[in-house]
Each structure stands twice: as structure tokens, then as C-alpha cells.
Design an enzyme around this catalytic site. Structure first.
Site, short mmCIF file in Angstrom:
data_model
loop_
_atom_site.label_atom_id
_atom_site.label_comp_id
_atom_site.label_asym_id
_atom_site.label_seq_id
_atom_site.Cartn_x
_atom_site.Cartn_y
_atom_site.Cartn_z
N ASP A 1 0.86 -1.23 0.06
CA ASP A 1 0.00 -0.02 -0.09
C ASP A 1 0.93 1.19 -0.06
OD1 ASP A 1 -2.27 1.49 0.15
OD2 ASP A 1 -2.59 1.29 2.17
N LEU B 1 11.26 -20.79 -3.92
CA LEU B 1 10.25 -19.99 -3.27
C LEU B 1 9.02 -19.92 -4.09
CD1 LEU B 1 9.45 -17.55 -1.47
CD2 LEU B 1 10.45 -15.70 -3.41
N HIS C 1 3.44 3.31 -8.89
CA HIS C 1 3.25 1.85 -9.29
C HIS C 1 4.76 1.62 -9.84
CE1 HIS C 1 -0.80 1.81 -8.10
NE2 HIS C 1 -1.26 2.73 -9.35
#
Length: 254
Positions: A27, A138, A44
Site C-alpha cells: 500500500d 520460493l 506503481h
């Protein structure tokens, strides 16, 4: 900056408790851009750099699962230009960065309503998942067009249909059966959920899966997130006691 680990594949042995699965609510991209008098897309793009730093930190510290809330189902309500910028950024990284993830042994998995994206973008997502499907170092889960309430609802509908067809007895449905109908089936629940930007809420993210997750809220915008923040989170997590509703002290056991 490429998505590469700066440390050996073999992680150092440690006695400190470490989360197996960390989930991030990323956020603050827009506010980060506004403080710099830049357009939202600038935030972004900077946030994408923070994603690379976060993935690298997860690899370096031996975290097995990393989930990133990249695009919520509610984000479709944003201005068309911002949605277009977000999807264009996603398309770019799918085309140009998945090979780096694959080389690092990262498995990509996507949860959310992919049918809401353009067909070519949804196809690229599935190709990326297939390319990396056997990697084990991962598991990187991207929540795209994802909403937890919607996922819980579709799971309930699926079980209701099975019950109406006589395939299951509704009175014997278990939590495990319900969880197997969620898009996160096969993934461990997050040990730690982190939200940046100073906000302190889950915002329709992993509501079922977060029942016993530890929560951390950082007063830093996502584009400013660094490996130092990641290490601080690990240190804080190691100091916590996870009791899952029980007690660990000896007196409680007498």
C-alpha cells in the site's frame, strides 16, 4: 534491477523462529507519487522495484512462500487510466522478468478472478505459472483481481452444489474441505501479514487464511520498502509467541 539473490542458495542455519509464509498488502504507491508531485503510475513503477527487493530478501532469508496483494477486485473501480497503467506494468513484467524468477528457482502462482483481465494477459499469466511450476526455492503468489469475500463465497457455492448433488453430506463438511475449495488450496496459511503505508486493516485480503496470522503495520510507503524493513519484520516475528488460542506457560498446563 534484476530479481537475483545476492547470497548463496543454501541459507545459514539459525535458531531464530522464521515465518514460512509472509503476505504483503503493498500500500502507498499513489501517496508516494503525490508527495513527489508525480503521476500515480510513477508510484506503481517504483512499487515494482520494491517488489524485486522484497522477492530478493525472501530468497536471501529462506522464506518459502511470499504472497503479494498486487491488484484487488476493488481496484477495478479506479480511474481507467490507472487500471490501464497497472495492467500494462503487469504485462511488461510477465514478458520480461519471469525468466529471472525461473532462473532463481521461484515458482509463480496467481490467485484472483483472471477472467476479468484481457484474454492475452490471462494467457501470459498461465504460461508463466506453467514455466515455473516445478521450482521449489520460493513460491511467489500474486493476488490479482483478488477479493477474499468473493473467494469464500465461491467456495461456499461449490460445496453447496456438491451437497445438492448428493456428493457430500453438508453436516460433515470440515474446515479442511472448505479450505480445499479456496483459491489458496495447497498453500500454507500466512504466518505473518504485513501492510505498508501506515494503514491498519486487511482490506478483503486472505480473510479465511489469516485467522491465526501475526500482523505487522509499517509506517512506510511501499515504494520505500527495503531489505532492512524485511529483516526488521523477521526480527519482530521471532520475538512473538504464537499460541493459536492456547497457553504456553506451565501453570496453564497444571
Amino acid at each position: 534491477m534484476p530479481i537475483v539473490s545476492t547470497k548463496p542458495v543454501q541459507t545459514r542455519a539459525t535458531s531464530i523462529a522464521k515465518p514460512n509464509h509472509i503476505a504483503f498488502i503493498m500500500d502507498g504507491n499513489g501517496r508516494w507519487a503525490r508527495t513527489r508531485k508525480k503521476p500515480t503510475v510513477f508510484g506503481h513503477r517504483a512499487g515494482a522495484d520494491a517488489v524485486r527487493r522484497c522477492v530478493t530478501a525472501a530468497l536471501d532469508h529462506g522464506v518459502s512462500y511470499l504472497t503479494l496483494y498486487a491488484f484487488s477486485s476493488e481496484n477495478w473501480r479506479r480511474a481507467p487510466d490507472e487500471v490501464s497503467d497497472l495492467t500494462a506494468l503487469l504485462r511488461y513484467y510477465l514478458r520480461h522478468k519471469v525468466a529471472e524468477l525461473h532462473a532463481e528457482g521461484v515458482r509463480l502462482r496467481v490467485i484472483g478472478e483472471l477472467s476479468r483481465f484481457e484474454t492475452d494477459l490471462a494467457d501470459e499469466i498461465r504460461r508463466a505459472e506453467q514455466l515455473t511450476s516445478r521450482n521449489q526455492r520460493l513460491t511467489l503468489v500474486l493476488a490479482l483481481s483478488y477479493g477474499a469475500r468473493s473467494d469464500v463465497l465461491q467456495a461456499a457455492r461449490k460445496l453447496a452444489l456438491m451437497a445438492s448433488e448428493g456428493k457430500i453430506d453438508p453436516g460433515t463438511i470440515t474446515e479442511m474441505q472448505f479450505a480445499s475449495c479456496l483459491q489458496t488450496q495447497g498453500l500454507p496459511d500466512p504466518d505473518l501479514i504485513v501492510r505498508t503505508s501506515g494503514e491498519q486493516r486487511l482490506s478483503n485480503f486472505l480473510l479465511w487464511e489469516s485467522a491465526y496470522s501475526e500482523l505487522a503495520f509499517l509506517d512506510v510507503f511501499w515504494p520505500d520498502f527495503t531489505e532492512n524493513h524485511f529483516e526488521q519484520l523477521l526480527s519482530d516475528y521471532a520475538s512473538r509467541e504464537r499460541r493459536y488460542g492456547g497457553r504456553l506457560d506451565e501453570e496453564a498446563c497444571k
